[in-house]
Motif scaffolding. Structure first.
Motif, PDB file in Angstrom:
ATOM      1  N   UNK A 443     -46.294 -76.869  72.389  1.00 13.97           N
ATOM      2  CA  UNK A 443     -46.499 -76.262  71.079  1.00 13.97           C
ATOM      3  C   UNK A 443     -47.919 -75.742  70.894  1.00 13.97           C
ATOM      4  N   UNK A 444     -48.786 -75.921  71.903  1.00 11.78           N
ATOM      5  CA  UNK A 444     -50.191 -75.586  71.733  1.00 11.78           C
ATOM      6  C   UNK A 444     -50.487 -74.105  71.826  1.00 11.78           C
ATOM      7  N   UNK A 445     -51.726 -73.774  71.499  1.00  6.23           N
ATOM      8  CA  UNK A 445     -52.223 -72.404  71.596  1.00  6.23           C
ATOM      9  C   UNK A 445     -53.171 -72.310  72.783  1.00  6.23           C
ATOM     10  N   UNK A 446     -52.858 -71.434  73.699  1.00  6.28           N
ATOM     11  CA  UNK A 446     -53.685 -71.271  74.902  1.00  6.28           C
ATOM     12  C   UNK A 446     -54.826 -70.302  74.607  1.00  6.28           C
ATOM     13  N   UNK A 447     -56.025 -70.767  74.882  1.00  2.00           N
ATOM     14  CA  UNK A 447     -57.218 -69.962  74.627  1.00  2.00           C
ATOM     15  C   UNK A 447     -57.642 -69.183  75.868  1.00  2.00           C
TER      16      UNK A 447
END
Length: 487
Positions: A443-447
């Motif tokens: 569910x994370x946001x990849x930077x």
């Protein structure tokens, strides 16, 4: 030298007592879970004949074995040249503890385990319990102390192992024909007690070790603890025999209480459920688990498939296979202990040195994904699955470009590409965020996505199928690591 009564008293005066209930309060040392990669060292009298493997002392007395015939052809009859005749040849003229430690450090190891006493009964340290030790005979040097001092000076954690338990029967075959293994024997003699070897490794096999032998085992192990203060003790097989259970509880409580006094985190590595689960570190010999475990563990293996000590016929692994072992173990919540077998003269073979240095070169680039890392919510993805259990190394494992393993550290997930394809596309399905999935794995946001060791940025994008990464040109076949930074 402490008495049995003094040992029992200390074993029951502290946070721990000699019972499984209190020993179950043991916690894995924090430093150990960060360390990830250690070096095992099998070096002793068996390194002098350097034939077949480290069990030479047993097998040379087994009639019609390869070692038996080799021994007669090379050294003569067993009555004239027994195993003890190797002691004067074991002079360790090229042994340099500082050089060993520098090599292990260059390999990226953070701790090390020299064998204090192997099954053959020759102690590589100063002892008051037998004259058959490296200080009074052979090298006339305290090998264990030299390694401890050199290691600690370079920041490597000193640990050690005892394989004494098997000595109960290890020289027993020498009584089956004319040899130098003869009666009478007494405690402290080199070959004592030389009992008949059990037909199998049954937990209640006979002849049952005597109290005299078990107390000697306890005294020898306590002597190592008191004199050298190792941070971890490793026990080889056969201490799982029923006869050792009471003595193991005494020893574990004694050692853990000593650690409390030293203000040091210490531990015992064990095999075959010799200790009650939760009272030490589970050890898997030449094997791994197929999935990440909820408990911390260690795998011990060797640079060569066919021996733990140096021989002239070693079947070496290549660096890629060793790195696969390291990645598989770390991604599944464990440490890798890699064995090196120095030559009889104390030098380390050139091939061993080359392999260790290549491991170190890889770790200099990719070590941030190994050291101080933790398991992710899953250990990996792809078609290649390991078989759980010991002794699973007969053939190297073949990986595909779809095989990926994971760790996590800080703000990043690390994806190990086990068989990267040069200039190819990598799809990490476990990082898919598709709305079509009932339970997305991520569910994370990849930077940011980087390939460790690459000078150029990599192209990447998130799709419904997963994280897609376009790899740059790859110059070798070793595993590569993608660092995936999360917002």
């Amino acid at each position: 030298m402490k008495t049995i009564e003094e040992i029992k008293k200390i074993a029951n005066q502290g946070p721990f007592e000699a019972n499984w209930k209190t020993l179950n309060h043991f916690e894995i040392p924090r430093w150990f879970k960060k360390a990830k990669f250690g070096i095992f060292i099998h070096w002793g009298l068996y390194s002098i004949p350097a034939f077949n493997n480290e069990w030479y002392s047993r097998n040379m007395y087994r009639e019609n074995s390869e070692e038996y015939h080799h021994h007669i052809q090379t050294y003569g009859q067993h009555t004239e040249f027994g195993y003890k005749e190797f002691i004067p040849q074991f002079t360790a003229e090229k042994f340099d503890a500082k050089e060993w430690i520098q090599l292990f450090k260059e390999a990226g190891a953070t701790y090390f385990f020299p064998v204090a006493e192997h099954h053959d009964g020759f102690q590589m340290y100063q002892s008051e319990l037998s004259n058959y030790n490296a200080v009074q005979m052979g090298p006339h040097r305290d090998i264990l102390q030299e390694l401890k001092e050199a290691g600690e000076k370079e920041g490597l954690v000193f640990c050690t192992s005892s394989h004494r338990a098997e000595h109960w029967f290890f020289m027993g075959h020498g009584k089956e024909f004319p040899s130098d293994v003869v009666e009478p024997m007494k405690k402290g003699d080199f070959y004592w007690p030389a009992q008949p070897e059990p037909d199998n490794q049954a937990l209640q096999s006979t002849p049952y070790p005597t109290a005299e032998f078990l107390e000697d085992w306890l005294l020898r192990t306590v002597e190592i603890i008191d004199r050298y203060q190792p941070k971890v003790l490793y026990f080889d097989w056969w201490i799982q025999h029923e006869s050792f259970k009471e003595y193991l509880q005494i020893l574990a409580a004694y050692y853990y209480n000593c650690g409390y006094v030293w203000q040091e985190e210490v531990a015992i590595c064990y095999k075959h459920d010799a200790l009650m689960f939760g009272s030490g570190i589970v050890e898997i010999e030449r094997g791994k688990f197929s999935n990440a475990q909820p408990f911390y563990w260690q795998s011990d293996t060797a640079i060569a498939r066919n021996s733990w000590c140096y021989t002239e016929t070693l079947d070496y692994k290549d660096v890629k296979e060793i790195l696969y072992d390291l990645i598989e173990v770390v991604s599944k919540n464990g440490n890798l202990l890699l064995n090196v077998g120095p030559k009889g003269d104390g030098s380390i073979a050139e091939k061993d040195q080359i392999l260790l240095k290549k491991i170190g070169e890889w770790l200099k680039i990719n070590g941030e994904a190994i050291y101080d890392s933790k398991v992710w919510r899953k250990s990996g993805e792809g078609p290649t699955q390991l078989v759980s259990g010991q002794f699973q190394e007969n053939q190297p494992v073949s990986y595909t470009p779809e095989d990926i393993r994971f760790t996590v550290s800080g703000e990043s997930i690390y994806a190990f590409l086990m068989a990267p394809a040069a200039g190819g596309k990598v799809l990490i399905k476990s990082l898919a965020t598709s709305k079509n999935q009932d339970v997305p794995e991520f569910h994370g946001l990849i930077k940011e996505v980087k390939l460790l060791g690459a000078f150029d940025d990599v192209q990447w994008e998130i799709t419904d199928e997963g994280l897609v990464i376009i790899l740059p040109e790859i110059i070798d076949e070793l595993p590569k690591v993608c660092k995936i930074t999360i917002v």
